[in-house]
Scaffold this active site. Structure first.
Site, PDB file in Angstrom:
ATOM      1  N   CYS A  97      -1.137   6.398  -1.274  1.00 47.66           N
ATOM      2  CA  CYS A  97      -0.113   5.370  -1.043  1.00 47.66           C
ATOM      3  C   CYS A  97       0.505   4.891  -2.364  1.00 47.66           C
ATOM      4  CB  CYS A  97      -0.715   4.193  -0.286  1.00 47.66           C
ATOM      5  SG  CYS A  97       0.511   2.914   0.032  1.00 47.66           S
ATOM      6  N   ASN A 198       1.875  18.868   2.854  1.00 45.72           N
ATOM      7  CA  ASN A 198       2.660  17.776   3.429  1.00 45.72           C
ATOM      8  C   ASN A 198       3.872  17.465   2.557  1.00 45.72           C
ATOM      9  OD1 ASN A 198       2.425  14.286   3.187  1.00 45.72           O
ATOM     10  ND2 ASN A 198       3.236  15.265   5.003  1.00 45.72           N
TER      11      ASN A 198
HETATM   12  C1  LIG Z   1       6.784   4.643   7.061  1.00 46.48           C
HETATM   13  C2  LIG Z   1       5.710   5.454   6.386  1.00 46.48           C
HETATM   14  C3  LIG Z   1       4.404   5.009   6.411  1.00 46.48           C
HETATM   15  C4  LIG Z   1       3.390   5.763   5.801  1.00 46.48           C
HETATM   16  N1  LIG Z   1       2.098   5.328   5.889  1.00 46.48           N
HETATM   17  C5  LIG Z   1       1.095   6.116   5.408  1.00 46.48           C
HETATM   18  C6  LIG Z   1      -0.266   5.755   5.619  1.00 46.48           C
HETATM   19  O1  LIG Z   1      -0.587   4.746   6.249  1.00 46.48           O
HETATM   20  N2  LIG Z   1      -1.220   6.570   5.092  1.00 46.48           N
HETATM   21  C7  LIG Z   1      -0.904   7.712   4.393  1.00 46.48           C
HETATM   22  O2  LIG Z   1      -1.791   8.418   3.950  1.00 46.48           O
HETATM   23  N3  LIG Z   1       0.381   8.073   4.189  1.00 46.48           N
HETATM   24  C8  LIG Z   1       1.371   7.312   4.695  1.00 46.48           C
HETATM   25  N4  LIG Z   1       2.672   7.711   4.549  1.00 46.48           N
HETATM   26  C9  LIG Z   1       2.973   8.996   3.885  1.00 46.48           C
HETATM   27  C10 LIG Z   1       3.101  10.135   4.915  1.00 46.48           C
HETATM   28  O3  LIG Z   1       1.873  10.362   5.575  1.00 46.48           O
HETATM   29  C11 LIG Z   1       3.552  11.432   4.231  1.00 46.48           C
HETATM   30  O4  LIG Z   1       2.614  11.773   3.250  1.00 46.48           O
HETATM   31  C12 LIG Z   1       4.915  11.324   3.563  1.00 46.48           C
HETATM   32  O5  LIG Z   1       5.831  10.627   4.373  1.00 46.48           O
HETATM   33  C13 LIG Z   1       5.484  12.709   3.221  1.00 46.48           C
HETATM   34  O6  LIG Z   1       5.538  13.525   4.374  1.00 46.48           O
HETATM   35  P1  LIG Z   1       6.890  13.688   5.240  1.00 46.48           P
HETATM   36  O7  LIG Z   1       7.951  14.183   4.311  1.00 46.48           O
HETATM   37  O8  LIG Z   1       6.518  14.679   6.310  1.00 46.48           O
HETATM   38  O9  LIG Z   1       7.236  12.343   5.783  1.00 46.48           O
HETATM   39  C14 LIG Z   1       3.704   6.963   5.127  1.00 46.48           C
HETATM   40  C15 LIG Z   1       5.029   7.390   5.086  1.00 46.48           C
HETATM   41  C16 LIG Z   1       6.028   6.671   5.706  1.00 46.48           C
HETATM   42  C17 LIG Z   1       7.444   7.175   5.663  1.00 46.48           C
END
Ligand SMILES: Cc1cc2nc3c(=O)[nH]c(=O)nc-3n(C[C@H](O)[C@H](O)[C@H](O)COP(=O)(O)O)c2cc1C
Length: 313
Positions: A97, A198
């Site tokens: 995070c 990811n």
């Molecule tokens: C609104 C939001 C909330 C997120 N909350 C978490 C979380 O609680 N725990 C976590 O490990 N990653 C969190 N992430 C990161 C996502 O799991 C992911 O790693 C990141 O968005 C990149 O992947 P994507 O391009 O598929 O979205 C969050 C991302 C977004 C956009």
């Protein structure tokens, strides 16, 4: 049909990937789920809202409870308390995070700076629970400290059984054009445990590309699922060389509204506005509905919006 074996998980998303959304996504074949991140300190202090985040229902796919925290004993204590109360298939640890209010306490992606502490947290949690322990991480703190391999090896030594690697540094935040698949690939080559890649998966093409660039065992998809929970069946079809399955978007939205209000009657009124805005993203007539979305607060309000969608939505 070997592509059916490739894991396609929903990435954890605080404020969006709640139980209702996870249930909607499950219908489209996502292979695994993780809770919104939960503060280990808050759990140890007995905070009810934090406990509620660990509730998942009876979905068949594996469910991991995700914790963030920087003190091994506190994270282990929280993991023990939550796994004793809520059925789950594993505990996931958040080392990714980027939000300042988290990193300023040495939590989330700040832990990427101290691989030894990552190892200690994983080991402490592993010793406290009976379920597998996994880690979600980034590829470093910034471009001068791309240390994903070091952190990944530390987590593996600590007893982690799986890693999800978001291919950005903390400094990259979520900026477009900053994904570093090559850094994920280095982790895949360095560890023996499975790695989910990811970042920025939006369709079948980007999913196939990230798998090819990283050699990862599977993928975790976050933002690409917002407003498009059907992305999982589309990716699976694309990986299998099949045409995209038909989706009745209106019935998906109706089910989402019903589940959101059933599980969180008070919070759903506002949270569904965000989801609705995602569903309408890219839709030509979205502007005309914006006012109705911004004031919607009951299931009937959301139903009225869904009824205004044209047949070709
Ligand atoms: C609104 C939001 C909330 C997120 N909350 C978490 C979380 O609680 N725990 C976590 O490990 N990653 C969190 N992430 C990161 C996502 O799991 C992911 O790693 C990141 O968005 C990149 O992947 P994507 O391009 O598929 O979205 C969050 C991302 C977004 C956009």
């Amino acid at each position: 049909m070997k592509n059916n074996a490739i894991p396609l998980d929903l990435a954890p998303m605080a404020g969006a990937g709640d139980r209702a959304f996870r249930e909607v996504v499950a219908a489209f074949g996502a292979t695994g789920f993780t809770s919104e991140m939960i503060s280990a300190k808050a759990v140890v202090f007995g905070d009810r809202n934090s406990f509620a985040l660990a509730e998942h229902g009876n979905l068949e796919s594996p469910f991991y409870i995700q914790l963030f925290g920087s003190e091994p004993e506190t994270v282990a204590g929280a993991a023990e308390a939550l796994t004793a109360r809520f059925p789950c298939d594993g505990v996931d640890l958040n080392f990714g995070c980027p939000v300042p209010k988290i990193t300023k306490n040495g939590e989330g992606s700040a832990l990427m700076r101290t691989p030894e502490k990552c190892r200690a947290i994983v080991a402490a949690v592993k010793g406290a629970v009976r379920v597998p322990v996994s880690v979600k991480m980034r590829v470093g703190w910034d471009e001068n400290s791309l240390n994903a391999v070091e952190v990944a090896l530390a987590c593996e030594e600590g007893g982690a059984s799986r890693l999800t690697v978001h291919g950005r540094t903390r400094a990259d935040l979520y900026r477009d054009g900053t994904l570093r698949p090559g850094e994920i690939a280095k982790v895949v080559r360095a560890v023996k445990i499975p790695v989910l890649a990811n970042g920025d998966v939006r369709d079948g093409e980007s999913a196939a590309a990230l798998l090819a660039q990283t050699g990862a065992a599977g993928l975790a998809v976050g933002r690409g699922a917002l407003g498009s929970p059907w992305i999982f069946s589309r990716i699976r079809a694309a990986l299998n060389g099949e045409p995209p399955p038909e989706v009745d978007k209106r019935s998906v939205m109706r089910r989402h509204v019903a589940l959101a209000f059933a599980y969180k009657p008070f919070a759903a009124a506002g949270e569904m506005r965000t989801h609705m805005a995602h569903y309408l993203r890219g839709f030509r007539g979205a502007a005309a509905l914006r006012g109705a979305v911004s004031t919607a607060s009951t299931p009937a309000d959301y139903e009225a919006i869904i009824r205004r969608l044209p047949p070709d939505f």
